[in-house]
Scaffold this motif. Structure first.
Motif, PDB file in Angstrom:
ATOM      1  N   ILE A 141       1.044  -1.438   0.241  1.00 42.61           N
ATOM      2  CA  ILE A 141       0.450  -0.120  -0.253  1.00 42.61           C
ATOM      3  C   ILE A 141       1.118   1.145   0.121  1.00 42.61           C
ATOM      4  O   ILE A 141       0.465   2.520  -0.629  1.00 42.61           O
ATOM      5  CB  ILE A 141      -1.053  -0.462   0.835  1.00 42.61           C
ATOM      6  N   ALA A 142       1.972   1.053   0.959  1.00 43.60           N
ATOM      7  CA  ALA A 142       2.831   2.484   0.951  1.00 43.60           C
ATOM      8  C   ALA A 142       4.050   2.424   0.676  1.00 43.60           C
ATOM      9  O   ALA A 142       4.465   2.977  -0.115  1.00 43.60           O
ATOM     10  CB  ALA A 142       2.655   2.713   2.085  1.00 43.60           C
ATOM     11  N   PRO A 145       4.225   1.644  -4.002  1.00 37.60           N
ATOM     12  CA  PRO A 145       3.990   3.201  -4.537  1.00 37.60           C
ATOM     13  C   PRO A 145       4.737   3.693  -4.073  1.00 37.60           C
ATOM     14  O   PRO A 145       5.238   4.545  -4.692  1.00 37.60           O
ATOM     15  CB  PRO A 145       2.085   3.313  -4.092  1.00 37.60           C
ATOM     16  N   ALA A 262      -1.122   1.278  -5.809  1.00 37.92           N
ATOM     17  CA  ALA A 262      -1.409   1.106  -4.321  1.00 37.92           C
ATOM     18  C   ALA A 262      -2.356   0.690  -3.897  1.00 37.92           C
ATOM     19  O   ALA A 262      -3.323   0.096  -2.769  1.00 37.92           O
ATOM     20  CB  ALA A 262      -0.982   3.180  -4.124  1.00 37.92           C
TER      21      ALA A 262
END
Length: 402
Positions: A141-142, A145, A262
């Motif tokens: 998710i973080a 990306p 993401a």
């Protein structure tokens, strides 16, 4: 849930970022080092090969070490390899640094999974493992990306530096908070409801290595391990070549790649949460219905990859399904290898990374074919279809079922 499990998830976040982030950096690495994208894709496969070899090797070497010594030592070498990779201009050196980093990552994850399984009762194994794998999905998710954004702004090397930097706080947390012995009554581990006898066996190393390795002969363990390799192979096959899918098949700008990564990560987090919430009681339902949906999803992705709406929506759906099914298979493997307290984590790690090694290779071959960017998606569908066939045949054998 023992607090140490959440602290270990932080370290897994840093390592997961390193493992997955190259999917969004392959074009930049290829251009900078003067190689083709399929050759750059070998960096992902090399990392996975290192994970396959490193999981049982590092677990066997460190099985008599304290968890604190093993985990901190692995993490130190992991950091140094990222510094080396960020400094080199040679593809061969970068490749070697990825392999060594993978060996230590595999050792770290194998020891972590074994330690976690000793700290909680069997009926909470899936939930505890979901916390650890939550570090991986947060990386999607973080971290991934973010690495793609750093790569586009400051070059792909900045992403390696970032992983090294964020690993330092994780190292400090591991040194301070990890128990000196698995299942010991350390301040961090105290209060956990470990299953009677499991922690003690893990902590005293009562089981001989040969006896632990003999567990691999059991069909109840080989079954989920084989399925895990196929499902993870499909995941890594498509994920490694998501950038060409976005830019070539869907004709979207390069800046959309981090967003798709993401979205895939958000879906992965949801899948891991679902596996942790329901996997202990409903593992077979997750495998049956989740596996069917996963196969249909890859087929739909292949057919509709030229449509931006399909790319955005199926990045979310396939991320969720891939990690829900994959996490459930990990928990099933850990439970099936309960009599191998120090090696159980390495079995699951090696199995998943056999798929992670083969997936990008098969995806690279498919990408280089006439199918182009759609090739990896077709391979992913085929791998999950094969997993579904193996699962259907295995369920009918009765005694061999997990």
């Amino acid at each position: 849930m023992p607090p140490v499990i959440f602290l270990l998830a932080v370290a897994v976040f840093a390592q997961g970022t390193s493992e997955f982030m190259l999917a969004g950096l392959l074009p930049a690495i290829a251009a900078d080092l003067g190689i083709g994208i399929p050759q750059a894709g070998l960096l992902t496969s090399a990392f996975a090969v290192g994970m396959v070899v490193g999981a049982p090797l590092m677990a066997a070497i460190s099985r008599r070490w304290s968890p604190r010594l093993a985990l901190s030592g692995f993490l130190v070498i992991f950091i140094l390899m990222h510094v080396l990779g960020a400094l080199t201009d040679e593809f061969a050196v970068l490749l070697i640094s990825r392999i060594v980093a993978a060996l230590t990552n595999a050792g770290f994850l194998a020891v972590t999974l074994s330690t976690v399984s000793a700290l909680v009762p069997q009926d909470r194994t899936a939930r505890a493992l979901a916390v650890i794998l939550g570090g991986t999905t947060l990386a999607l998710i973080a971290g991934v990306p973010g690495g793609a954004v750093l790569g586009s702004l400051f070059g792909w090397r900045s992403a390696l530096w970032a992983v090294a930097i964020i690993s330092v706080p994780a190292l400090i947390a591991v040194v301070i908070a990890t128990p000196r012995a698995a299942g010991s009554g350390s301040p961090v581990a105290s209060g956990s409801a470990a299953a009677p006898g499991r922690a003690e066996a893990s902590g005293t190393q009562a089981v001989r290595l040969t006896a632990e390795l003999a567990v691999l002969r059991r069909g109840t363990l080989l079954f989920p391990l084989g399925l895990g390799a196929l499902v993870n192979g499909a995941t890594f096959c498509a994920f490694t070549y998501v950038a060409p899918v976005v830019t070539e098949a869907a004709q979207l700008p390069t800046g959309v790649v981090p967003l798709i990564l993401a979205i895939f990560g958000v879906g992965s987090f949801a899948g891991v949460w679902a596996a942790g919430r329901f996997g202990d009681l409903h593992s077979e339902r997750i495998l049956v219905f989740g596996g069917m949906a996963l196969f249909l999803g890859w087929c739909a992705f292949f057919a509709g990859a030229h449509l931006p709406a399909v790319v955005f929506s199926l990045a979310l759906v396939q991320g969720a399904l891939s990690f829900a099914v994959g996490s459930t298979l990990i928990a099933t493997s850990i439970r099936a290898a309960a009599s191998a307290p120090t090696m159980s984590g390495s079995f699951a790690t090696a199995s998943l990374n056999i798929g992670a090694a083969a997936g990008p290779v098969l995806g690279g071959l498919a990408y280089a074919s006439a199918a182009g960017a759609l090739g990896p998606l077709a391979v992913s569908a085929a791998l999950v279809g094969l997993a579904a066939l193996v699962f259907a045949l295995g369920r009918g054998r009765g005694p061999g079922r997990p």
